[in-house]
Design a protein around this motif. Structure first.
Motif, PDB file in Angstrom:
ATOM      1  N   TRP A   1       0.793  -1.118   0.002  1.00 19.52           N
ATOM      2  CA  TRP A   1       0.122  -0.042   0.081  1.00 19.52           C
ATOM      3  C   TRP A   1       1.039   1.115   0.207  1.00 19.52           C
ATOM      4  O   TRP A   1       0.365   2.446  -0.488  1.00 19.52           O
ATOM      5  CB  TRP A   1      -1.158   0.159   1.268  1.00 19.52           C
ATOM      6  CG  TRP A   1      -1.894  -1.124   1.326  1.00 19.52           C
ATOM      7  CD1 TRP A   1      -1.567  -2.139   1.978  1.00 19.52           C
ATOM      8  CD2 TRP A   1      -3.203  -1.173   0.539  1.00 19.52           C
ATOM      9  NE1 TRP A   1      -2.994  -3.193   1.701  1.00 19.52           N
ATOM     10  CE2 TRP A   1      -3.583  -2.644   0.953  1.00 19.52           C
ATOM     11  CE3 TRP A   1      -4.012  -0.487  -0.608  1.00 19.52           C
ATOM     12  CZ2 TRP A   1      -4.867  -2.934   0.161  1.00 19.52           C
ATOM     13  CZ3 TRP A   1      -4.899  -0.838  -0.923  1.00 19.52           C
ATOM     14  CH2 TRP A   1      -5.552  -2.083  -0.645  1.00 19.52           C
TER      15      TRP A   1
ATOM     16  N   TRP B   1      -5.563   3.563   4.571  1.00 23.87           N
ATOM     17  CA  TRP B   1      -5.447   4.790   5.068  1.00 23.87           C
ATOM     18  C   TRP B   1      -4.615   5.014   6.262  1.00 23.87           C
ATOM     19  O   TRP B   1      -4.075   6.152   6.678  1.00 23.87           O
ATOM     20  CB  TRP B   1      -6.545   5.468   4.907  1.00 23.87           C
ATOM     21  CG  TRP B   1      -7.464   5.087   6.206  1.00 23.87           C
ATOM     22  CD1 TRP B   1      -8.557   4.181   5.602  1.00 23.87           C
ATOM     23  CD2 TRP B   1      -7.858   5.505   7.358  1.00 23.87           C
ATOM     24  NE1 TRP B   1      -9.419   4.000   6.794  1.00 23.87           N
ATOM     25  CE2 TRP B   1      -8.815   4.894   7.873  1.00 23.87           C
ATOM     26  CE3 TRP B   1      -7.120   6.438   8.220  1.00 23.87           C
ATOM     27  CZ2 TRP B   1      -9.423   4.904   9.233  1.00 23.87           C
ATOM     28  CZ3 TRP B   1      -7.613   6.796   9.442  1.00 23.87           C
ATOM     29  CH2 TRP B   1      -8.615   5.948  10.006  1.00 23.87           C
TER      30      TRP B   1
ATOM     31  N   ASP C   1      -6.057  12.055  -3.667  1.00 16.30           N
ATOM     32  CA  ASP C   1      -5.798  10.894  -4.511  1.00 16.30           C
ATOM     33  C   ASP C   1      -5.089  11.261  -5.741  1.00 16.30           C
ATOM     34  O   ASP C   1      -5.029  10.579  -6.744  1.00 16.30           O
ATOM     35  CB  ASP C   1      -7.308  10.457  -4.828  1.00 16.30           C
ATOM     36  CG  ASP C   1      -7.896   9.665  -3.752  1.00 16.30           C
ATOM     37  OD1 ASP C   1      -7.282   8.922  -3.301  1.00 16.30           O
ATOM     38  OD2 ASP C   1      -9.211   9.298  -3.872  1.00 16.30           O
TER      39      ASP C   1
ATOM     40  N   THR D   1      -2.223  13.194   0.875  1.00 11.47           N
ATOM     41  CA  THR D   1      -3.348  12.693   1.198  1.00 11.47           C
ATOM     42  C   THR D   1      -4.378  12.717   0.088  1.00 11.47           C
ATOM     43  O   THR D   1      -5.346  12.043   0.242  1.00 11.47           O
ATOM     44  CB  THR D   1      -3.851  13.514   2.580  1.00 11.47           C
ATOM     45  OG1 THR D   1      -3.750  15.143   2.245  1.00 11.47           O
ATOM     46  CG2 THR D   1      -3.151  13.259   3.600  1.00 11.47           C
TER      47      THR D   1
ATOM     48  N   ARG E   1      -1.087   4.893   6.007  1.00 15.51           N
ATOM     49  CA  ARG E   1      -0.543   6.276   5.455  1.00 15.51           C
ATOM     50  C   ARG E   1      -0.677   7.261   6.502  1.00 15.51           C
ATOM     51  O   ARG E   1       0.223   8.348   6.445  1.00 15.51           O
ATOM     52  CB  ARG E   1      -1.708   6.572   4.237  1.00 15.51           C
ATOM     53  CG  ARG E   1      -1.242   5.489   2.997  1.00 15.51           C
ATOM     54  CD  ARG E   1      -1.937   5.921   1.665  1.00 15.51           C
ATOM     55  NE  ARG E   1      -2.021   4.574   0.857  1.00 15.51           N
ATOM     56  CZ  ARG E   1      -3.001   4.336   0.273  1.00 15.51           C
ATOM     57  NH1 ARG E   1      -4.090   4.847   0.460  1.00 15.51           N
ATOM     58  NH2 ARG E   1      -2.801   3.367  -0.568  1.00 15.51           N
ATOM     59  N   GLN E   2      -1.756   7.458   7.241  1.00 19.09           N
ATOM     60  CA  GLN E   2      -1.784   8.651   8.104  1.00 19.09           C
ATOM     61  C   GLN E   2      -1.074   8.515   9.335  1.00 19.09           C
ATOM     62  O   GLN E   2      -0.284   9.379  10.001  1.00 19.09           O
ATOM     63  CB  GLN E   2      -3.180   8.807   8.524  1.00 19.09           C
ATOM     64  CG  GLN E   2      -3.484  10.050   9.333  1.00 19.09           C
ATOM     65  CD  GLN E   2      -4.811  10.344   9.802  1.00 19.09           C
ATOM     66  OE1 GLN E   2      -5.782   9.845   9.129  1.00 19.09           O
ATOM     67  NE2 GLN E   2      -5.114  11.592  10.300  1.00 19.09           N
TER      68      GLN E   2
ATOM     69  N   GLN F   1      -7.034  14.730   9.867  1.00 18.71           N
ATOM     70  CA  GLN F   1      -6.871  14.321   8.779  1.00 18.71           C
ATOM     71  C   GLN F   1      -5.332  14.125   8.393  1.00 18.71           C
ATOM     72  O   GLN F   1      -4.801  13.620   7.678  1.00 18.71           O
ATOM     73  CB  GLN F   1      -7.371  14.899   7.487  1.00 18.71           C
ATOM     74  CG  GLN F   1      -8.660  14.626   7.301  1.00 18.71           C
ATOM     75  CD  GLN F   1      -9.535  15.496   8.176  1.00 18.71           C
ATOM     76  OE1 GLN F   1      -9.645  16.681   8.115  1.00 18.71           O
ATOM     77  NE2 GLN F   1     -10.598  14.987   9.047  1.00 18.71           N
TER      78      GLN F   1
ATOM     79  N   ASN G   1      -6.428  -0.783   7.855  1.00 18.13           N
ATOM     80  CA  ASN G   1      -6.707  -0.528   6.447  1.00 18.13           C
ATOM     81  C   ASN G   1      -5.551   0.397   6.112  1.00 18.13           C
ATOM     82  O   ASN G   1      -4.498   1.183   6.562  1.00 18.13           O
ATOM     83  CB  ASN G   1      -8.060   0.452   6.597  1.00 18.13           C
ATOM     84  CG  ASN G   1      -9.281  -0.431   6.787  1.00 18.13           C
ATOM     85  OD1 ASN G   1      -9.040  -1.466   7.048  1.00 18.13           O
ATOM     86  ND2 ASN G   1     -10.204   0.442   7.195  1.00 18.13           N
TER      87      ASN G   1
ATOM     88  N   ARG H   1      -9.042   9.268  14.010  1.00 21.53           N
ATOM     89  CA  ARG H   1      -9.370  10.123  12.861  1.00 21.53           C
ATOM     90  C   ARG H   1     -10.798  10.736  12.999  1.00 21.53           C
ATOM     91  O   ARG H   1     -11.175  11.922  12.525  1.00 21.53           O
ATOM     92  CB  ARG H   1      -9.699   8.892  11.903  1.00 21.53           C
ATOM     93  CG  ARG H   1     -10.094   9.485  10.366  1.00 21.53           C
ATOM     94  CD  ARG H   1      -9.195  10.486   9.609  1.00 21.53           C
ATOM     95  NE  ARG H   1      -9.389  10.257   8.171  1.00 21.53           N
ATOM     96  CZ  ARG H   1      -8.752  10.351   7.250  1.00 21.53           C
ATOM     97  NH1 ARG H   1      -7.388   9.993   7.345  1.00 21.53           N
ATOM     98  NH2 ARG H   1      -9.121  10.542   5.651  1.00 21.53           N
TER      99      ARG H   1
END
Ligand SMILES: [Zn+2]
Length: 360
Positions: free
Chosen positions: A63, A144, A320, A318, A147-148, A196, A142, A163
């Motif tokens: 990912w 995200w 797309d 963040t 990534r976060q 975020q 997940n 979140r």
């Protein structure tokens, strides 16, 4: 350690298994022919990048691959993108006319199959969430979340709560207290979209735990604004005493680096402070040259310029649209003959690796 129920008690991750025939995911039409063309452009440098990702992210590594590939090995990423653009790969792809999407999937599936043809990776390692003591594995998170929040550290539930923020009833006073706690752990005024933002990887584990813990208990920004009946986020910060009365954010800068440079995020501050700590002179916001497509008005600026003329950009990634945005900057840099380093949130864990050539 027994892992949480949604992993059916198995010490195995649900995603990207190195030993299963399909590898444990839906390949969205990715075919053997696609793989052969991908393998035709893939390089040893790509393998090294993947090995590093496996080290840091365990089973969740694919990912992270599309973004890391784009910023660390732009030439190789461009080859994969070119295959996508010319529709040489992803023939069965739902979004065959969208090279950005095909690139992203190719960078994951292609690198996944290339990697498992030459190596395996450790099975799930159960770990305990420092906030709630749930035992979980990286593969239960997940995409995200990694990534976060970075490599697996907090359980899925805690990531979701951080979140979303606290939905329980609070008074205006309590909301201000919780925002103040968050601000203390950030060592900066939280921006309105704090929930975020990636959690900085360069901070000590204890501080990172405190930040995520405070995010879980702080109500969402919109709720705090509503409770205080504040017209703006700046008003929330002023009335909570987190910024001086006369303070205004200059283009979204909420914190200040050690050398006084304004920064739009904790990540930017971390990078600016690294440069200061390592005696690297840096100029902020150097202009990009005008470009008919990527900078038609000549208004775009990079984040830093280093003494040898190298430009540095921080990309939160963040959105797309990261493939388009980063490729545009890279093309701009290429055509202007400017060396460009794009730093992404995962890089904050090891800035020295990226910036060492400039440091002292
Ligand atoms: Zn937890």
């Amino acid at each position: 350690m027994p892992v949480a129920a949604d992993n059916r008690g198995r010490n195995r991750d649900w995603s990207f298994r190195s030993t299963d025939p399909e590898g444990g995911f839906n390949p969205y039409g990715w075919s053997r022919g696609d793989q052969a063309r991908f393998d035709g452009v893939w390089t040893d440098a790509g393998d090294d990048l993947v090995d590093d990702l496996i080290e840091d992210y365990g089973v969740m590594w694919p990912w992270m691959c599309p973004r890391r590939l784009l910023t660390r090995e732009p030439t190789l990423a461009e080859e994969v993108y070119e295959l996508a653009r010319r529709r040489l790969i992803g023939q069965g792809h739902t979004y065959a006319d969208r090279p950005d999407v095909v690139y992203e999937h190719a960078a994951m599936y292609g690198s996944f199959h290339a990697a498992r043809a030459r190596r395996s990776w450790p099975d799930a390692r159960p770990q305990k969430c420092p906030l709630c003591a749930t035992v979980f594995t990286a593969g239960q998170l997940n995409p995200w979340m990694v990534r976060q929040f970075g490599p697996a550290r907090w359980c899925k539930q805690c990531c979701v709560e951080a979140r979303n923020g606290s939905s329980g009833p609070v008074t205006a006073d309590e909301a201000q207290q919780r925002l103040t706690t968050l601000s203390t752990h950030f060592a900066a005024a939280p921006p309105q979209d704090f929930a975020q933002r990636p959690v900085p990887l360069d901070l000590p584990d204890g501080q990172r735990d405190a930040i995520v813990g405070a995010m879980r208990t702080c109500p969402p920004a919109a709720t705090v604004r509503g409770l205080l009946e504040a017209g703006s986020w700046v008003e929330v910060l002023r009335r909570t005493g987190l910024v001086p009365e006369a303070w205004r954010p200059a283009r979204g800068t909420y914190c200040v680096a050690a050398d006084g440079h304004p920064c739009r995020s904790l990540a930017e501050r971390a990078i600016d402070d690294w440069l200061t700590r390592h005696d690297v002179e840096h100029r902020i916001e150097p202009a990009w040259p005008r470009h008919p497509e990527h900078n038609p008005h000549g208004r775009r600026r990079a984040d830093w310029e280093l003494p040898d003329g190298t430009y540095v950009e921080y990309a939160g990634l963040t959105s797309d649209e990261y493939v388009t945005k980063i490729r545009a900057k890279q093309q701009l840099a290429h055509e202007a003959g400017i060396r460009l380093i794009v730093i992404t949130p995962p890089d904050l864990a090891n800035l020295s690796e990226l910036l060492e050539p400039w440091g002292r």
